[in-house]
Every structure is written in C-alpha cells, then in structure tokens.
Design a protein around this motif. Structure first.
Motif, short mmCIF file in Angstrom:
data_model
loop_
_atom_site.label_atom_id
_atom_site.label_comp_id
_atom_site.label_asym_id
_atom_site.label_seq_id
_atom_site.Cartn_x
_atom_site.Cartn_y
_atom_site.Cartn_z
N ASN A 29 -21.86 -8.84 -5.06
CA ASN A 29 -21.50 -8.13 -3.82
C ASN A 29 -21.30 -6.88 -4.45
O ASN A 29 -21.67 -5.82 -3.88
CB ASN A 29 -20.23 -8.69 -3.17
CG ASN A 29 -20.32 -9.82 -2.63
OD1 ASN A 29 -21.43 -10.15 -2.25
ND2 ASN A 29 -19.27 -10.36 -2.24
N THR A 30 -20.44 -6.56 -5.63
CA THR A 30 -20.30 -5.42 -6.18
C THR A 30 -21.77 -4.70 -6.68
O THR A 30 -22.02 -3.57 -6.45
CB THR A 30 -19.35 -5.23 -7.34
OG1 THR A 30 -18.25 -6.12 -6.87
CG2 THR A 30 -19.25 -4.01 -7.89
N ASN B 194 -3.33 3.92 -2.57
CA ASN B 194 -3.46 3.06 -3.79
C ASN B 194 -2.50 1.87 -3.43
O ASN B 194 -1.51 1.83 -2.46
CB ASN B 194 -3.24 3.73 -4.82
CG ASN B 194 -4.01 4.71 -5.42
OD1 ASN B 194 -5.11 4.30 -5.40
ND2 ASN B 194 -3.51 5.97 -5.67
N GLN C 211 -8.10 -2.31 -9.04
CA GLN C 211 -7.43 -2.41 -7.72
C GLN C 211 -8.52 -2.88 -6.74
O GLN C 211 -8.12 -3.65 -5.91
CB GLN C 211 -7.16 -0.94 -7.28
CG GLN C 211 -6.36 -1.11 -6.11
CD GLN C 211 -6.10 0.51 -5.52
OE1 GLN C 211 -5.17 0.85 -6.00
NE2 GLN C 211 -6.53 1.11 -4.53
N GLN C 212 -9.65 -2.67 -6.87
CA GLN C 212 -10.77 -3.12 -5.95
C GLN C 212 -10.70 -4.65 -6.19
O GLN C 212 -10.87 -5.52 -5.36
CB GLN C 212 -12.02 -2.53 -6.33
CG GLN C 212 -12.16 -1.36 -5.71
CD GLN C 212 -12.08 -1.23 -4.34
OE1 GLN C 212 -12.34 -2.23 -3.58
NE2 GLN C 212 -10.97 -0.49 -3.79
N ILE C 213 -10.77 -5.13 -7.55
CA ILE C 213 -10.91 -6.65 -7.88
C ILE C 213 -9.50 -7.34 -7.08
O ILE C 213 -9.74 -8.30 -6.44
CB ILE C 213 -11.00 -7.12 -9.28
CG1 ILE C 213 -12.27 -6.46 -9.91
CG2 ILE C 213 -10.55 -8.43 -9.60
CD1 ILE C 213 -12.41 -6.49 -11.35
N TYR D 209 -18.35 -12.10 -6.20
CA TYR D 209 -18.02 -10.83 -6.42
C TYR D 209 -18.88 -9.79 -7.16
O TYR D 209 -19.15 -8.71 -6.75
CB TYR D 209 -16.55 -10.71 -6.93
CG TYR D 209 -15.87 -9.54 -7.33
CD1 TYR D 209 -15.41 -8.78 -5.97
CD2 TYR D 209 -15.78 -8.79 -8.15
CE1 TYR D 209 -15.01 -7.54 -5.80
CE2 TYR D 209 -15.29 -7.60 -8.36
CZ TYR D 209 -14.85 -7.05 -6.98
OH TYR D 209 -14.54 -5.65 -7.36
N LEU E 152 -7.65 -6.46 -4.37
CA LEU E 152 -7.81 -6.29 -3.18
C LEU E 152 -9.00 -7.48 -2.66
O LEU E 152 -8.68 -8.04 -1.57
CB LEU E 152 -8.00 -5.06 -2.65
CG LEU E 152 -7.16 -3.99 -2.70
CD1 LEU E 152 -7.51 -2.55 -2.32
CD2 LEU E 152 -5.94 -4.27 -2.03
N ASN E 153 -9.87 -7.56 -3.25
CA ASN E 153 -11.06 -8.84 -3.17
C ASN E 153 -10.57 -10.12 -3.60
O ASN E 153 -11.08 -11.24 -3.42
CB ASN E 153 -12.22 -8.42 -3.66
CG ASN E 153 -13.03 -7.09 -2.76
OD1 ASN E 153 -13.26 -7.62 -1.77
ND2 ASN E 153 -12.79 -6.01 -3.43
N PRO F 276 -8.91 2.32 -10.60
CA PRO F 276 -9.65 2.22 -9.11
C PRO F 276 -10.46 0.55 -9.33
O PRO F 276 -10.44 -0.03 -8.49
CB PRO F 276 -10.54 3.25 -9.16
CG PRO F 276 -9.77 4.34 -9.81
CD PRO F 276 -9.14 3.71 -10.79
N TRP F 277 -10.85 0.50 -10.46
CA TRP F 277 -11.69 -0.84 -10.50
C TRP F 277 -10.78 -1.97 -10.49
O TRP F 277 -11.06 -2.90 -9.82
CB TRP F 277 -12.61 -0.78 -11.93
CG TRP F 277 -13.91 -0.42 -11.80
CD1 TRP F 277 -14.32 0.69 -11.78
CD2 TRP F 277 -14.97 -0.92 -11.00
NE1 TRP F 277 -15.62 0.97 -11.56
CE2 TRP F 277 -15.98 -0.38 -10.97
CE3 TRP F 277 -15.04 -2.35 -10.60
CZ2 TRP F 277 -17.21 -0.50 -10.58
CZ3 TRP F 277 -16.42 -2.63 -10.12
CH2 TRP F 277 -17.48 -1.93 -9.99
N LYS G 187 0.82 -1.10 0.07
CA LYS G 187 0.07 -0.19 0.08
C LYS G 187 0.86 1.26 -0.23
O LYS G 187 1.79 1.24 0.87
CB LYS G 187 -0.98 0.24 1.27
CG LYS G 187 -2.14 -0.76 1.17
CD LYS G 187 -3.12 -0.39 2.18
CE LYS G 187 -4.48 -0.89 1.72
NZ LYS G 187 -5.50 -0.91 2.71
#
Length: 105
Positions: free
Chosen positions: A80-81, A43, A62-64, A77, A66-67, A59-60, A38
């Motif tokens: 949830n999104t 980010n 990165q979310q994937i 997923y 991290l999950n 951003p998108w 991190k």
C-alpha cells in the motif's frame, strides 16, 4: 496501442527485496498496544501502559502506528505504501519499514 490498451489501467507492482521476502515479520498482522491522542498540530502521542512516559513519533513511524489496525499484514502495508509512490519508490523502503516493525517503543 489498441483501443483496449488505452482504457486498461496500468497496474504498478512493487517487488520487495529478498531481505523483506525472507523476514519473519512479513506475513504478520500488526496492531497498536498503546492508547494515543491526537495533538492540535495533527501529530499523535502514545501513552506507555507499562511506564510513566509519553511517546512522540517521527512522520514515518507515526504513519505505521496509525495504520496498525490489526486488519492488514506487514507485506500488505508495504505494498500500500509503495503504491503511493507509483514508479518512484524509495530504494530501501521495504528495509526501512521492516526495521521500524522490529523496534519496540
């Protein structure tokens, strides 16, 4: 509207497209294969173990990333999104997510 209708929770159910429902990645679990750090701005950067490079994410993706814990499937997923958007789910959310899973970094 009856008394019990008032107290019942109205569940939102997202229905993905046929493209998503027929995709081979839909039922697969996903996990990270690269270490990451991190940054001070929140980010993350990932370190490619096969090449001397650092990967930054939009951003998108990165979310994937991290999950990607290996605990949920691509379909879970997506659901949830979609639930985060309630009734305002972007039109091509499922196609975008499945396409991101098809990319290799």
């Amino acid at each position: 509207m009856g008394l019990f209708d008032f107290f019942s929770k109205n569940e939102f159910k997202y229905v993905p497209s046929e493209y998503f429902l027929n995709h081979y990645l839909k039922d697969m679990y996903f996990y990270r294969t690269m270490p990451f750090s991190k940054m001070n701005d929140g980010n993350i950067v990932a370190y490619d173990p096969n090449a001397p490079r650092v990967i930054t994410f939009d951003p998108w993706p990165q979310q994937i990333f991290l999950n990607a814990t290996g605990q949920i499937t691509v379909e879970q997923y997506l659901n949830n999104t979609a639930n985060l958007y309630c009734n305002n789910v972007p039109e091509l959310l499922d196609k975008f997510i499945i396409d991101e899973f098809g990319k290799t970094y």
